[in-house]
Enzyme design. Sequence first.
Site, PDB file in Angstrom:
ATOM      1  N   ARG A 162      -2.991  11.865  -3.431  1.00  0.00           N
ATOM      2  CA  ARG A 162      -2.783  12.759  -3.108  1.00  0.00           C
ATOM      3  C   ARG A 162      -1.586  13.553  -3.064  1.00  0.00           C
ATOM      4  O   ARG A 162      -0.735  14.642  -3.655  1.00  0.00           O
ATOM      5  CB  ARG A 162      -3.447  13.286  -1.900  1.00  0.00           C
ATOM      6  CG  ARG A 162      -3.002  12.818  -0.720  1.00  0.00           C
ATOM      7  CD  ARG A 162      -3.986  13.442   1.100  1.00  0.00           C
ATOM      8  NE  ARG A 162      -5.261  11.835   0.860  1.00  0.00           N
ATOM      9  CZ  ARG A 162      -5.847  12.271   1.329  1.00  0.00           C
ATOM     10  NH1 ARG A 162      -5.727  12.739   2.883  1.00  0.00           N
ATOM     11  NH2 ARG A 162      -7.118  10.968   1.410  1.00  0.00           N
ATOM     12  N   ASP A 190      -6.994   1.631  -9.942  1.00  0.00           N
ATOM     13  CA  ASP A 190      -6.245   3.529  -9.173  1.00  0.00           C
ATOM     14  C   ASP A 190      -5.519   3.752  -9.621  1.00  0.00           C
ATOM     15  O   ASP A 190      -5.108   4.506  -9.398  1.00  0.00           O
ATOM     16  CB  ASP A 190      -5.326   2.659  -8.081  1.00  0.00           C
ATOM     17  CG  ASP A 190      -5.796   4.113  -6.876  1.00  0.00           C
ATOM     18  OD1 ASP A 190      -6.425   4.387  -6.627  1.00  0.00           O
ATOM     19  OD2 ASP A 190      -4.652   4.368  -5.433  1.00  0.00           O
ATOM     20  N   ASP A 240      -1.302   4.691   2.564  1.00  0.00           N
ATOM     21  CA  ASP A 240      -2.367   4.420   2.109  1.00  0.00           C
ATOM     22  C   ASP A 240      -3.028   5.477   0.970  1.00  0.00           C
ATOM     23  O   ASP A 240      -3.851   5.787   0.308  1.00  0.00           O
ATOM     24  CB  ASP A 240      -3.587   3.682   2.785  1.00  0.00           C
ATOM     25  CG  ASP A 240      -4.226   2.995   1.825  1.00  0.00           C
ATOM     26  OD1 ASP A 240      -4.538   2.974   0.678  1.00  0.00           O
ATOM     27  OD2 ASP A 240      -5.375   2.383   1.736  1.00  0.00           O
ATOM     28  N   ASP A 262      -2.631  -0.144  -5.374  1.00  0.00           N
ATOM     29  CA  ASP A 262      -2.548   0.261  -4.538  1.00  0.00           C
ATOM     30  C   ASP A 262      -2.383  -0.700  -3.670  1.00  0.00           C
ATOM     31  O   ASP A 262      -3.908  -1.164  -3.370  1.00  0.00           O
ATOM     32  CB  ASP A 262      -3.511   1.583  -4.485  1.00  0.00           C
ATOM     33  CG  ASP A 262      -3.746   2.348  -2.960  1.00  0.00           C
ATOM     34  OD1 ASP A 262      -3.039   1.789  -2.232  1.00  0.00           O
ATOM     35  OD2 ASP A 262      -4.344   2.974  -2.899  1.00  0.00           O
ATOM     36  N   LYS A 298      -3.795  -3.115   2.076  1.00  0.00           N
ATOM     37  CA  LYS A 298      -5.513  -2.416   2.825  1.00  0.00           C
ATOM     38  C   LYS A 298      -5.769  -3.663   2.867  1.00  0.00           C
ATOM     39  O   LYS A 298      -4.829  -5.355   3.082  1.00  0.00           O
ATOM     40  CB  LYS A 298      -5.964  -2.167   1.118  1.00  0.00           C
ATOM     41  CG  LYS A 298      -6.108  -0.603   1.041  1.00  0.00           C
ATOM     42  CD  LYS A 298      -6.548  -0.712  -0.689  1.00  0.00           C
ATOM     43  CE  LYS A 298      -6.551   0.947  -1.137  1.00  0.00           C
ATOM     44  NZ  LYS A 298      -7.225   1.217  -0.027  1.00  0.00           N
ATOM     45  N   GLU A 356      -1.444   8.118  -0.448  1.00  0.00           N
ATOM     46  CA  GLU A 356      -0.735   7.755  -1.915  1.00  0.00           C
ATOM     47  C   GLU A 356      -1.347   8.977  -2.857  1.00  0.00           C
ATOM     48  O   GLU A 356      -0.130   9.584  -3.415  1.00  0.00           O
ATOM     49  CB  GLU A 356      -0.275   6.057  -1.659  1.00  0.00           C
ATOM     50  CG  GLU A 356      -0.608   6.724  -3.138  1.00  0.00           C
ATOM     51  CD  GLU A 356      -2.299   6.280  -2.559  1.00  0.00           C
ATOM     52  OE1 GLU A 356      -2.908   5.774  -1.513  1.00  0.00           O
ATOM     53  OE2 GLU A 356      -3.146   5.666  -3.841  1.00  0.00           O
ATOM     54  N   LYS A 399      -4.313  10.881 -11.513  1.00  0.00           N
ATOM     55  CA  LYS A 399      -4.225  10.146 -10.497  1.00  0.00           C
ATOM     56  C   LYS A 399      -3.754   8.734 -10.946  1.00  0.00           C
ATOM     57  O   LYS A 399      -4.215   8.063 -11.284  1.00  0.00           O
ATOM     58  CB  LYS A 399      -4.711  10.114  -9.593  1.00  0.00           C
ATOM     59  CG  LYS A 399      -4.387   8.203  -8.306  1.00  0.00           C
ATOM     60  CD  LYS A 399      -5.456   8.780  -6.968  1.00  0.00           C
ATOM     61  CE  LYS A 399      -4.701   7.142  -6.526  1.00  0.00           C
ATOM     62  NZ  LYS A 399      -5.737   7.112  -4.918  1.00  0.00           N
TER      63      LYS A 399
HETATM   64  N1  BES Z   1      -7.399   4.469  -3.780  1.00  0.00           N
HETATM   65  C1  BES Z   1      -7.698   4.667  -2.246  1.00  0.00           C
HETATM   66  C2  BES Z   1      -9.558   4.922  -2.544  1.00  0.00           C
HETATM   67  C3  BES Z   1     -10.302   4.197  -3.269  1.00  0.00           C
HETATM   68  C4  BES Z   1     -10.936   3.859  -2.433  1.00  0.00           C
HETATM   69  C5  BES Z   1     -10.463   4.182  -4.649  1.00  0.00           C
HETATM   70  C6  BES Z   1     -11.809   2.696  -2.392  1.00  0.00           C
HETATM   71  C7  BES Z   1     -11.770   3.113  -5.183  1.00  0.00           C
HETATM   72  C8  BES Z   1     -12.204   2.361  -4.781  1.00  0.00           C
HETATM   73  C9  BES Z   1      -6.956   5.673  -1.701  1.00  0.00           C
HETATM   74  O1  BES Z   1      -5.820   5.574  -2.241  1.00  0.00           O
HETATM   75  C10 BES Z   1      -6.774   5.391  -0.161  1.00  0.00           C
HETATM   76  O2  BES Z   1      -6.867   4.720   0.047  1.00  0.00           O
HETATM   77  N2  BES Z   1      -8.041   6.660   0.099  1.00  0.00           N
HETATM   78  C11 BES Z   1      -7.545   6.193   1.626  1.00  0.00           C
HETATM   79  C12 BES Z   1      -7.992   7.538   2.686  1.00  0.00           C
HETATM   80  C13 BES Z   1      -7.605   7.346   3.809  1.00  0.00           C
HETATM   81  C14 BES Z   1      -5.978   6.338   4.013  1.00  0.00           C
HETATM   82  C15 BES Z   1      -7.583   9.043   4.294  1.00  0.00           C
HETATM   83  C16 BES Z   1      -9.550   5.877   1.898  1.00  0.00           C
HETATM   84  O3  BES Z   1     -10.271   6.670   1.350  1.00  0.00           O
HETATM   85  O4  BES Z   1      -9.863   4.912   2.681  1.00  0.00           O
HETATM   86 ZN    ZN Z   2      -5.283   5.011  -4.128  1.00  0.00          ZN
HETATM   87 MN    MN Z   3      -4.700   4.059  -0.556  1.00  0.00          MN
END
Ligand code: BES
Ligand code: ZN
Ligand code: MN
Length: 505
Positions: free
Chosen positions: A360, A297, A356, A278, A285, A358, A273
Site C-alpha cells: 500500500r 509479489d 510488511d 517481499d 515473514k 509495504e 504493485k
Molecule cells: N505481499 C503480501 C500479501 C500476500 C500474502 C500476497 C499472501 C500473496 C500471498 C503483503 O505485502 C503483506 O505482507 N500483507 C500483510 C499485511 C499485514 C501486515 C497488514 C498480510 O496480508 O499479512
Molecule cells: Zn507484499
Molecule cells: Mn508484505
Amino acid sequence: MKTVMTSLAILLLSYSAVAAVPAIEMNQKAELDADTLVLLVSPEQLAQSSSAVLQHKAIQHAIKTAEFKAKKAAQLDVLAEVAGYNRVVLLGTGEPKDLTAATSNNLGADIAAWIKKNKANSFTVDATAVQAGLSNADFAAQLAHGIELRSYSFDRYFTKNKAEKAKKLEILVTDEKAAQRQFSKLQAVTQGVFLARDLVNEPAAALTPETFAAEAKKLEKIGVKVRILDVPAMEKLGMGAILAVGKGSQRPPRLVVAHWQGSEQKPLAIVGKGITFDTGGYNIKTDSDSILRMTSDMAGAAAALGTIKALALQKAPVNVVAVMAMAENMVSDKAMLPGDILKSAAGLTIQVTNTDAEGRLVLADALWYANKEFQPRAMVDIATLTGAKVGAVGTYYAGLFSEQQSLVDQLTLAGEKVDEPVWRLPLGSQFADEIESDIADMKNTGSSTGASTAAWFLKQFTGETPWAHLDIAGNALSRKDNEVNTKGASGFGVRLLTEWALQQP
Ligand code: BES
Ligand code: ZN
Ligand code: MN
C-alpha cells in the site's frame, strides 16, 4: 556478487519465445499431414454418427466399449488407423449452446495437456462441426487461445535441453479468415500473459526493479512509450513512501510507466504493485512457504505490463497507461523501521506500524503519480496485497473494491468473460478509524490485517478519479496445472484488464 547479478540480468534480457507452444494454423481443408486427429464432438453428433470418422468401425467400437457420451471435456483416445491418421482423440464438447469463450479456452487447454503427455507431433483439430453459442470462428480462436495458454512452460533454468520437436497443429474451421482474425488478437493477449508469467516466475535476483524496467523498455519497439523514474527523479517528486520501502535494498526502486496510446481519448490508468521480493522487512515473514512465494509479489506490475503488451501488439484503439511501483522490501541497516513516519508524494504523512504492509505504501505514490500526471478517466490498481483477501474469497476470485458501480460492473463482466473472476468486497469510511494514527495523518495497518482496511488506505491517494482496487493475492501463482494455467505464475489480470480496456464505452 556483482558479476553474478549482471549475468542473470543478461539471461533475462535475452529471453525469447516459448518453444513448447505449437504453431497453430486455421484451415478450411486439412493441409497438414498430421499423425493425430482431435475430433470435437457434441452428444447430438455422437448420437447421429454425423461424420465418416464417427462411423468408422474402430471408433464405433471404442465409443461403445468406453461408454463415451461426449460430455464436456470427456476424452476418448482411439489407437487405430482411421482416415489416414495414426490415432484419433474424441473430445466431448457437451451441449454446444452452453459453450462460452471460457469453456472453449478450457477445451483447448485439455488438448494442450493431452499434447504434452503424448508422443505425437502433428495434429489436426476438427472444430468444423461445432455450432457453439459462439460463432465457429470465435470458438476456434478461443480454443486455440486455450491451447497456447496451457502450452506455456518456464524452463530456461534447466541445463539439460529437453530437445522437444516443435509441434504443429491445424484447426479445421468453417471460415479460416474470420477464425484467423479473431485468433490474431488473442495471440497478442497470449504474449501479454506469457510476459507476465515470465516476470513472475523469475527469481528476485534476476528480476529487480531495474531489470523489470529494462523489460518494459523493450516494449518501445512495438510503439509503447516508456518512462522510468529512478531514485533522484522520485526524490524530486517527494515520493517518500516508495523510497522508504526500497531503501533497505541494494537494488534501488523504480517507478516504471508504460503508455499505449491507441486513441485520443483520455487514458485509463492501471497501477501495479511491483515488490520484486517481499521479505516483510523488519516485520519479517517467518513461514518458509509464505516467504518463498514472495518472488511473485510483483504480479500486479507484471499484469499491468502484460496488459500494455497485449493491447500494443493488437494495436488496440484504446489509450491505457500503466504505472508500476517497483521496489524490494528488505531487511538491512538502511531499511525502514517499524514506527518510522514517511511523507508521501500526495503530502500525507504515514506512520509505518508494520513494514510488511509495504504494498500500500508503494501504491500510494504510484496512484498519486498516475492521477496527477495523466488525469485518467478511471484508475484500476492491481496488487498481491493481503493474505486476508485469500481468507475471504480464496484464490479463484480476485477481490474487487470500488465505490464506482460502473467500474464494478465493467470489471465483473470482463472477469466472467475471460474466466478471471472478481468478487466485490466492502470499501467505505467504516474502515477509516482502523488507520487513524496518534502521531501522523495515517498509519499503514489497522488492528486487523483486513483487505478492506488496505483498500481504504489506498483510496486516500486516488483523488476524485473513479477508481477500483483488485487484490490478487493468491491468484498470481497456480499450485498445479489447471485449465489454462500451468503450475507457477498464472499471469492473472492480463486477460481481465485487456478485456476491460477493450470493452470501454
Ligand atoms: N505481499 C503480501 C500479501 C500476500 C500474502 C500476497 C499472501 C500473496 C500471498 C503483503 O505485502 C503483506 O505482507 N500483507 C500483510 C499485511 C499485514 C501486515 C497488514 C498480510 O496480508 O499479512
Ligand atoms: Zn507484499
Ligand atoms: Mn508484505
